[in-house]
Design a protein around this motif. Structure first.
Motif, PDB file in Angstrom:
ATOM      1  N   CYS A 239       0.698  -1.203   0.052  1.00  0.00           N
ATOM      2  CA  CYS A 239       0.196  -0.101  -0.035  1.00  0.00           C
ATOM      3  C   CYS A 239       0.834   1.379   0.022  1.00  0.00           C
ATOM      4  N   ILE A 240       2.097   1.116   0.705  1.00  0.00           N
ATOM      5  CA  ILE A 240       2.787   2.392   0.866  1.00  0.00           C
ATOM      6  C   ILE A 240       3.339   2.452  -0.958  1.00  0.00           C
ATOM      7  N   ASP A 241       3.715   1.669  -1.495  1.00  0.00           N
ATOM      8  CA  ASP A 241       4.259   1.777  -2.777  1.00  0.00           C
ATOM      9  C   ASP A 241       3.037   2.292  -3.581  1.00  0.00           C
ATOM     10  N   ALA A 242       1.933   1.754  -3.519  1.00  0.00           N
ATOM     11  CA  ALA A 242       0.670   2.293  -4.254  1.00  0.00           C
ATOM     12  C   ALA A 242       0.675   3.822  -3.883  1.00  0.00           C
ATOM     13  N   TYR A 243       0.593   4.045  -2.799  1.00  0.00           N
ATOM     14  CA  TYR A 243      -0.030   5.310  -2.327  1.00  0.00           C
ATOM     15  C   TYR A 243       1.296   6.465  -2.792  1.00  0.00           C
ATOM     16  N   ASN A 244       2.569   5.952  -2.860  1.00  0.00           N
ATOM     17  CA  ASN A 244       3.801   6.687  -3.442  1.00  0.00           C
ATOM     18  C   ASN A 244       3.646   6.913  -4.834  1.00  0.00           C
ATOM     19  N   THR A 245       3.174   5.899  -5.488  1.00  0.00           N
ATOM     20  CA  THR A 245       2.980   6.088  -6.954  1.00  0.00           C
ATOM     21  C   THR A 245       1.988   7.104  -7.446  1.00  0.00           C
ATOM     22  N   CYS A 246       0.825   7.110  -6.713  1.00  0.00           N
ATOM     23  CA  CYS A 246      -0.098   8.142  -6.836  1.00  0.00           C
ATOM     24  C   CYS A 246       0.297   9.590  -6.616  1.00  0.00           C
ATOM     25  N   SER A 247       0.845   9.487  -5.466  1.00  0.00           N
ATOM     26  CA  SER A 247       1.427  10.893  -4.908  1.00  0.00           C
ATOM     27  C   SER A 247       2.278  11.459  -5.829  1.00  0.00           C
ATOM     28  N   SER A 248       3.195  10.788  -6.447  1.00  0.00           N
ATOM     29  CA  SER A 248       4.112  11.310  -7.578  1.00  0.00           C
ATOM     30  C   SER A 248       3.608  11.907  -8.895  1.00  0.00           C
ATOM     31  N   VAL A 249       2.639  11.075  -9.282  1.00  0.00           N
ATOM     32  CA  VAL A 249       1.658  11.764 -10.270  1.00  0.00           C
ATOM     33  C   VAL A 249       0.903  13.051  -9.843  1.00  0.00           C
ATOM     34  N   LEU A 250       0.029  12.935  -8.821  1.00  0.00           N
ATOM     35  CA  LEU A 250      -0.537  14.010  -8.524  1.00  0.00           C
ATOM     36  C   LEU A 250       0.541  15.255  -8.389  1.00  0.00           C
ATOM     37  N   LEU A 251       1.698  15.092  -7.593  1.00  0.00           N
ATOM     38  CA  LEU A 251       2.443  16.229  -7.681  1.00  0.00           C
ATOM     39  C   LEU A 251       2.844  16.751  -9.102  1.00  0.00           C
ATOM     40  N   GLN A 252       2.932  15.848 -10.014  1.00  0.00           N
ATOM     41  CA  GLN A 252       3.456  16.365 -11.457  1.00  0.00           C
ATOM     42  C   GLN A 252       2.217  17.027 -12.055  1.00  0.00           C
ATOM     43  N   LEU A 253       0.941  16.624 -11.498  1.00  0.00           N
ATOM     44  CA  LEU A 253      -0.198  17.413 -11.894  1.00  0.00           C
ATOM     45  C   LEU A 253      -0.481  18.647 -11.341  1.00  0.00           C
ATOM     46  N   GLY A 254       0.385  18.978 -10.285  1.00  0.00           N
ATOM     47  CA  GLY A 254       0.387  20.476  -9.801  1.00  0.00           C
ATOM     48  C   GLY A 254      -0.325  20.453  -8.398  1.00  0.00           C
ATOM     49  N   GLU A 255      -0.793  19.050  -8.043  1.00  0.00           N
ATOM     50  CA  GLU A 255      -1.605  19.150  -6.576  1.00  0.00           C
ATOM     51  C   GLU A 255      -0.506  19.132  -5.638  1.00  0.00           C
ATOM     52  N   THR A 256      -1.210  19.403  -4.405  1.00  0.00           N
ATOM     53  CA  THR A 256      -0.592  19.415  -3.121  1.00  0.00           C
ATOM     54  C   THR A 256      -0.715  18.205  -2.180  1.00  0.00           C
ATOM     55  N   ILE A 257       0.253  17.531  -1.761  1.00  0.00           N
ATOM     56  CA  ILE A 257       0.117  16.495  -0.977  1.00  0.00           C
ATOM     57  C   ILE A 257       0.775  16.759   0.536  1.00  0.00           C
ATOM     58  N   PRO A 258      -0.218  16.912   1.277  1.00  0.00           N
ATOM     59  CA  PRO A 258       0.503  17.170   2.701  1.00  0.00           C
ATOM     60  C   PRO A 258       1.036  15.954   3.326  1.00  0.00           C
ATOM     61  N   ASP A 259       1.944  16.255   4.389  1.00  0.00           N
ATOM     62  CA  ASP A 259       2.495  15.107   4.944  1.00  0.00           C
ATOM     63  C   ASP A 259       1.694  14.599   5.982  1.00  0.00           C
ATOM     64  N   ALA A 260       0.734  15.465   6.643  1.00  0.00           N
ATOM     65  CA  ALA A 260      -0.224  15.079   7.512  1.00  0.00           C
ATOM     66  C   ALA A 260      -1.591  15.753   7.437  1.00  0.00           C
ATOM     67  N   VAL A 261      -2.727  15.397   8.091  1.00  0.00           N
ATOM     68  CA  VAL A 261      -3.853  16.217   8.022  1.00  0.00           C
ATOM     69  C   VAL A 261      -4.341  16.087   9.489  1.00  0.00           C
ATOM     70  N   ALA A 262      -4.664  17.167  10.244  1.00  0.00           N
ATOM     71  CA  ALA A 262      -5.023  17.099  11.674  1.00  0.00           C
ATOM     72  C   ALA A 262      -6.763  16.739  11.375  1.00  0.00           C
ATOM     73  N   PRO A 263      -7.174  16.166  12.433  1.00  0.00           N
ATOM     74  CA  PRO A 263      -8.570  15.828  12.824  1.00  0.00           C
ATOM     75  C   PRO A 263      -9.532  16.957  12.226  1.00  0.00           C
ATOM     76  N   GLY A 264      -9.072  18.375  12.969  1.00  0.00           N
ATOM     77  CA  GLY A 264     -10.072  19.150  12.865  1.00  0.00           C
ATOM     78  C   GLY A 264     -10.002  19.745  11.403  1.00  0.00           C
ATOM     79  N   ILE A 265      -8.836  19.571  10.922  1.00  0.00           N
ATOM     80  CA  ILE A 265      -8.877  20.127   9.314  1.00  0.00           C
ATOM     81  C   ILE A 265      -9.545  19.289   8.485  1.00  0.00           C
ATOM     82  N   ALA A 266      -9.514  17.949   8.617  1.00  0.00           N
ATOM     83  CA  ALA A 266     -10.409  17.173   7.965  1.00  0.00           C
ATOM     84  C   ALA A 266     -11.811  17.115   8.434  1.00  0.00           C
ATOM     85  N   LYS A 267     -12.288  17.367   9.339  1.00  0.00           N
ATOM     86  CA  LYS A 267     -13.693  17.722   9.755  1.00  0.00           C
ATOM     87  C   LYS A 267     -14.165  18.911   9.026  1.00  0.00           C
TER      88      LYS A 267
END
Length: 500
Positions: A239-267
């Motif tokens: 799953c980590i490899d799958a996650y990193n693969t998708c993350s790499s593509v999204l970054l190249q598409l100009g999207e932002t990938i945070p290192d973490a998301v706080a529960p309050g922000i998610a809510k």
């Protein structure tokens, strides 16, 4: 028919005219039965232009008969064997090759249906015979022939056959194929990687995907293989490899990938997304189709990374990716990936609080209605997983949800979507236990799943299946005779999945 009779048949055949003998050889190469349309295709070639007349002679002499509408067969399997033996062993490959070459020439540009497989089989039987000045052009032509056969087999969910055709196609490419035949090489490697993944040859599928990454001329050409690679990783539990693969593509598409998301922000993201959904003008939104391929790709990879993050990241990350996808679709319009984004959003809403259950169900139903606008057949396993596994069970019986999830498993396996199929099977098993399904039937089904996972090296969810099995075993007889240690085998691949 004894060997003596076979010898007599061969002797009688040797006395036939050369033309009738050739017809018998041709039909013996084609199989135990041949459709008259194939004879028609052959008659369009220079070499076999009189084949229809030769057929009349074989019919009169009693070696060939008509069965049904347009079907020609040998009167006995031994007659076919004798006819095939008319071809010297050293010439058999050459005979098959010339037959396939003639058929391919006559059928070029035509929709010949499953006759495509027959043509490819003849060529492949003797493709080593390709030689001379025409070698390069013929090799490329036959690579394309095998690619078409492989694609047709994939479309028919015959992944093993598809993989065999596509491997032959790759072997026919010249050494410099990436430079001299780039589009063909790209298409072939992707199809072969897809077929290998569907056959659970994960190492081969990954190797061919990486060949695409190394040789592709632009990022856009790599995108489908990145998505496939993420699916390959997920099926293997990486799953980590799958996650990193998708993350790499999204970054190249100009999207932002945070290192973490706080529960309050998610809510807050869930609340903001829900507010956007409620305020959108349905009529205007539904009339705006997303035509931008980059946007569609972004939605697709957000969906994929959300799936991966559930298994390897805090749940707030899945919330982040899901909300980003839905917000993007609400701003830009709808496409074939909007259904999945909305269904995934209902899952994260449903996890957040029970108060959203009715709204989740309404959004999910609206998401399902979008399927009528787009070709989403390939998404059925994911759709069933997210709808019946995520929200429908709150409003429909566990039994109904389990039945649809079982269908999602079967469809996923038949279409090569092993990852989604397996998640459907896991959820279906849980719901079947909850709904009070027949315990012995459940035990057999779980054993079937475990056997498949071992045979095809599917690692995702194996421990959960073992937990479910122990639960069912304890419910039946406290594990005395039904525990996993008491069974010599766990079913076999010829066993149908037991009905519920």
């Amino acid at each position: 028919i004894t060997d003596n009779v076979l010898h007599l048949l061969s002797s009688n055949m040797n006395a036939l005219s050369n033309n009738v003998q050739t017809l018998l050889k041709l039909m013996a190469c084609l199989g135990s039965s041949t459709h008259e349309s194939v004879i028609g295709y052959l008659s369009e070639s220079v070499e076999y232009s009189e084949v229809s007349n030769w057929l009349k002679g074989a019919l009169i002499d009693g070696f060939i008969q008509k069965e049904g509408e347009g079907v020609l067969t040998f009167v006995h399997d031994k007659v076919r064997e004798a006819a095939y033996n008319l071809i010297p062993d050293k010439d058999k490959k050459q005979f098959h090759y010339h037959l396939g070459k003639a058929l391919n020439s006559s059928c070029d540009g035509k929709d010949v249906g499953d006759t495509l497989f027959l043509i490819a089989n003849q060529v492949n039987h003797g493709h080593e015979c390709i030689s001379g000045d025409e070698e390069l052009n013929i090799s490329i032509a036959f690579a394309k022939l095998n690619m078409r056969a492989g694609k047709r087999a994939l479309d028919g969910c015959d992944h093993k056959t598809a993989y065999s055709y596509l491997k032959v196609a790759l072997s026919l490419l010249p050494a410099d194929h990436w430079e001299s035949h780039y589009d063909l090489s790209l298409r072939l490697h992707f199809l072969a990687s897809s077929a290998a993944n569907s056959c659970c040859h994960y190492d081969e599928a990954e190797r061919m995907s990486r060949s695409i990454f190394e040789r592709s001329r632009c990022f856009e050409d790599k995108v489908p293989s990145f998505l496939l690679l993420s699916q390959i990783f997920q099926t293997q539990g990486k799953c980590i490899d799958a996650y990193n693969t998708c993350s790499s593509v999204l970054l190249q598409l100009g999207e932002t990938i945070p290192d973490a998301v706080a529960p309050g922000i998610a809510k807050t993201m869930v609340e903001d997304t829900l507010k956007m959904y409620e305020e959108v003008d349905d009529i205007d939104w539904l009339e705006r189709n997303i035509e931008d391929n980059a946007l569609r790709t972004t939605l697709q990879f957000y969906s994929s990374i959300a799936d991966s993050s559930y298994l390897c990241k805090p749940v707030t990350m899945a919330v982040y990716f899901t909300c980003k996808a839905v917000q993007l679709s609400l701003r830009k319009g709808i496409c074939d990936h909007t259904t999945m984004s909305l269904l995934q959003f209902t899952r994260v809403m449903n996890m957040a609080t029970d108060d959203n259950a009715v709204m989740c169900y309404r959004i999910a139903k609206n998401a399902l209605s979008l399927r009528e606008r787009f070709d989403t057949v390939a998404q059925i396993p994911e759709v069933y997983l997210n709808f019946y596994g995520g929200i429908a069970w709150r409003f429909e019986t566990f039994q109904v949800s389990a039945d649809y999830l079982c269908r999602g498993f079967e469809i996923g396996l038949s279409t090569g979507n092993t990852h989604a199929a397996w998640l459907c099977a896991l959820q279906a098993t849980l719901f079947s236990i909850i709904s009070g399904a027949n315990l012995q039937s459940m035990l057999n089904k779980i054993d079937y799943y475990l056997h498949l996972s071992k045979t095809f090296n599917i690692k995702i969810g194996k421990n959960l299946f073992l937990v479910y099995r122990d639960t069912v075993s304890m419910l039946i007889d406290k594990g005395e005779a039904t525990c996993i240690e008491a069974k010599p085998t766990l079913g076999d691949l010829t066993d149908p999945v037991p009905s519920r």
